[in-house]
Design an enzyme around this catalytic site. Structure first.
Site, PDB file in Angstrom:
ATOM      1  N   VAL A 121      -4.256  -3.322  -5.497  1.00 41.44           N
ATOM      2  CA  VAL A 121      -3.032  -4.027  -5.883  1.00 41.44           C
ATOM      3  C   VAL A 121      -3.369  -5.314  -6.622  1.00 41.44           C
ATOM      4  CG1 VAL A 121      -0.983  -5.168  -4.966  1.00 41.44           C
ATOM      5  CG2 VAL A 121      -1.778  -3.031  -3.944  1.00 41.44           C
ATOM      6  N   LYS A 148     -18.420  -7.583  -5.267  1.00 43.19           N
ATOM      7  CA  LYS A 148     -17.292  -7.116  -6.071  1.00 43.19           C
ATOM      8  C   LYS A 148     -17.065  -8.054  -7.261  1.00 43.19           C
ATOM      9  CE  LYS A 148     -13.516  -4.826  -3.960  1.00 43.19           C
ATOM     10  NZ  LYS A 148     -12.271  -4.977  -3.214  1.00 43.19           N
ATOM     11  N   THR A 193       1.473  -5.171   1.380  1.00 40.27           N
ATOM     12  CA  THR A 193       2.540  -4.576   2.182  1.00 40.27           C
ATOM     13  C   THR A 193       2.455  -5.139   3.596  1.00 40.27           C
ATOM     14  OG1 THR A 193       2.484  -2.604   0.854  1.00 40.27           O
ATOM     15  CG2 THR A 193       3.496  -2.392   3.025  1.00 40.27           C
ATOM     16  N   ASN A 198       8.496   3.829   1.070  1.00 38.86           N
ATOM     17  CA  ASN A 198       7.404   4.729   1.422  1.00 38.86           C
ATOM     18  C   ASN A 198       7.784   5.678   2.549  1.00 38.86           C
ATOM     19  OD1 ASN A 198       5.742   3.924  -0.581  1.00 38.86           O
ATOM     20  ND2 ASN A 198       4.341   2.746   0.688  1.00 38.86           N
ATOM     21  N   TYR A 200       7.188  18.400  -3.206  1.00 39.23           N
ATOM     22  CA  TYR A 200       6.122  19.400  -3.254  1.00 39.23           C
ATOM     23  C   TYR A 200       5.492  19.592  -1.884  1.00 39.23           C
ATOM     24  CZ  TYR A 200       6.402  19.101  -8.304  1.00 39.23           C
ATOM     25  OH  TYR A 200       6.850  19.144  -9.596  1.00 39.23           O
ATOM     26  N   CYS A 250      -1.370   4.303   1.575  1.00 37.17           N
ATOM     27  CA  CYS A 250      -0.043   3.739   1.857  1.00 37.17           C
ATOM     28  C   CYS A 250       0.787   4.526   2.865  1.00 37.17           C
ATOM     29  CB  CYS A 250       0.746   3.624   0.557  1.00 37.17           C
ATOM     30  SG  CYS A 250       0.148   2.290  -0.476  1.00 37.17           S
TER      31      CYS A 250
END
Ligand code: UDX
Length: 455
Positions: free
Chosen positions: A11, A35, A121, A218, A261, A270
């Site tokens: 994100v 990183k 989140t 979600n 689906y 998530c």
């Protein structure tokens, strides 16, 4: 505008890169030196279509920088995005330690007015905890700087995150009505103005509603998937075709075609985490979210359906038997293996004594890393990482498809048939038509598509 992004995960990195692309001056902070070094040398820690190009372009233009320097990051941005991880705690609730640590760091160094944006989140009520942590740090320093915490949840899909950020269907911003809250809202309005030129896409609301919106979205999507998976399993019994049913119901505008689906179950970073966290939040308020409990239970079961079909067809003891597996990532266009259904399938096959050859277009390195954690070295020795889809097939009893990569959609069926010991395909994503597969000489097992074996 001068923006700081705390956390260069999925994100954070996408948000930072896309805001830089719009002309902002972006400072990305992470505690992980490796990183940051990778990003500073032009590398990208995740596979996300288009992201590398956007980062490279904006690095070259001097609009995005990567650093571990906390004080510099706080000094840089008038808007500070908190986009760190919120991994599930042991009880399924979101672990807020990284969010709160980020807030404390801002409190330790800030001078002047700052907008603090909760992008991660986070459960309803987190903005209040972030506010409290900031206030505490300011009080400790005796500093008088002012700030306001707003909630701006992300709705990015992995594999399409850059596109989703650049063409959002909505922007949700929660803020309070204090003078600082209004000032923060004005800055957010300016920041997101480029997205609202064609028409207004921003939904302004109170902070708690914004935090809740992310979980609601979600949870709704996960519910649709589990609902269809449950019906698919029933369709297998009654001899109906879930794909025909999907078309039949999706054409109702109240239902719509998306996210219907049936398949091998949902995975990723998530849905599993957010459904659990919302249930956990409900329990904290002595509420029981019956639907979401079922959604989660159905999904746990669904991840086993493909493996169970293999066991039902080839017997509970698969020793001496070999299988080909196409697709390891939890979905196409990503190398993310978090909660991937392939991991459950491999566990089932290995437990039953089988050997397997696996292939994924981009997730091979990540799969090697993750499967080394899931499996013992002896078990891992029974997994061969193949060089191509066709390379998995030789001598396999059957081909099992777990992820719907485009490259798997129109394969050379003659070659598949020639390479396999038996012309059997288990299709965990319903990529093919049962009738066409039967005509091509395959025994075909989809999800909810047993129309040809109807009694
Ligand atoms: C999701 C949300 O879509 C996004 O808005 C949010 O910000 C993060 O969570 P993501 O996890 O990247 O994004 O993937 P998504 O494309 O939504 O798919 C999630 C899972 O559901 C995948 O495992 C996918 O295979 C599965 N799925 C999706 C189905 O099984 N059936 C469907 O119809 C759709």
């Amino acid at each position: 505008m001068k923006i700081t992004i705390i956390g260069t995960g999925y994100v954070g990195l996408v948000t930072g890169a896309c805001l830089a692309e719009l002309g902002n001056d972006v400072f990305c902070l992470d505690v992980d030196q490796k990183k940051i070094d990778l990003l500073n040398s032009g590398g990208i820690p995740i596979h996300e279509p288009g992201l590398e190009e956007v980062v490279a372009r904006n690095r070259a233009a001097g609009r995005i920088q990567f650093s571990t320097d906390v004080a510099a990051s706080v000094a840089h941005g008038e808007v500070q995005f908190i986009a760190v991880g919120t991994p599930p705690d042991e009880d399924g609730s979101a672990d807020l330690q990284y969010v709160l640590a980020a807030a404390r760091n801002i409190g330790k160094h800030m001078t002047g007015f700052k907008v603090i944006v909760d992008k991660s989140t986070v459960p309803v009520g987190t903005a209040d905890r972030v506010t409290a942590a900031l206030k505490e740090e300011l009080a400790t320093r005796g500093a008088a700087a002012s700030f306001s915490v707003v909630s701006n949840p992300e709705f990015l899909k992995e594999g399409a995150a850059v596109e989703d950020f650049m063409r959002p269907d909505r922007i949700v911003i929660g803020h309070d009505n204090s003078p600082e809250g209004e000032k923060a809202a004005a800055k957010m309005k300016k920041l997101y103005a480029p997205f609202n030129r064609n028409h207004e896409r921003t939904f302004w609301m109170d902070v708690r509603s914004a935090e809740f919106t992310k979980y609601a979205a979600n949870a709704m999507l996960a519910t649709r998937i589990s609902f269809m998976n449950e019906l698919a399993n029933l369709a297998d019994h009654v001899g109906a075709d879930i794909e025909a049913v999907r078309h039949g119901i999706g054409s109702d505008p109240r239902i719509g075609h998306s996210f219907l689906y049936a398949g091998a179950g949902y995975g990723g970073s998530c849905f599993p985490k957010d459904v659990q966290a919302l249930e956990r939040t409900a329990r904290q308020y002595s509420q029981d979210l019956l639907i979401l409990r079922a959604v989660e239970a159905v999904n746990d079961k669904q991840k086993l359906v493909l493996g169970r079909k293999v066991l039902a067809r080839f017997g509970a003891d698969l020793s001496g038997k070999h299988f080909a597996v196409w697709g390891l990532a939890f979905k196409p266009n990503t190398d993310d293996m978090r909660e991937a259904p392939s991991r459950e399938l491999l566990r089932q096959l290995i437990d039953a004594g089988a050997t397997v050859a696996v292939y994924d277009p981009v997730a091979m390195a990540e799969a090697k890393r993750v499967l080394a954690l899931d499996l013992t070295p002896e078990e891992l020795a029974r997994v061969r990482f193949a060089d191509s889809p066709m390379d998995t097939l030789t001598g396999a009893e059957a081909l099992i498809i777990v992820t719907e990569w485009k490259a798997f959609r129109s394969p050379d069926f003659d070659r598949i048939k020639a390479a396999l010991a038996h012309a059997v395909i288990f299709d965990g994503r319903n990529l093919f038509e049962p009738e066409a597969m039967a005509e091509a000489g395959f025994e075909y097992h989809g999800i909810g598509r047993s129309i040809l074996t109807r009694t």
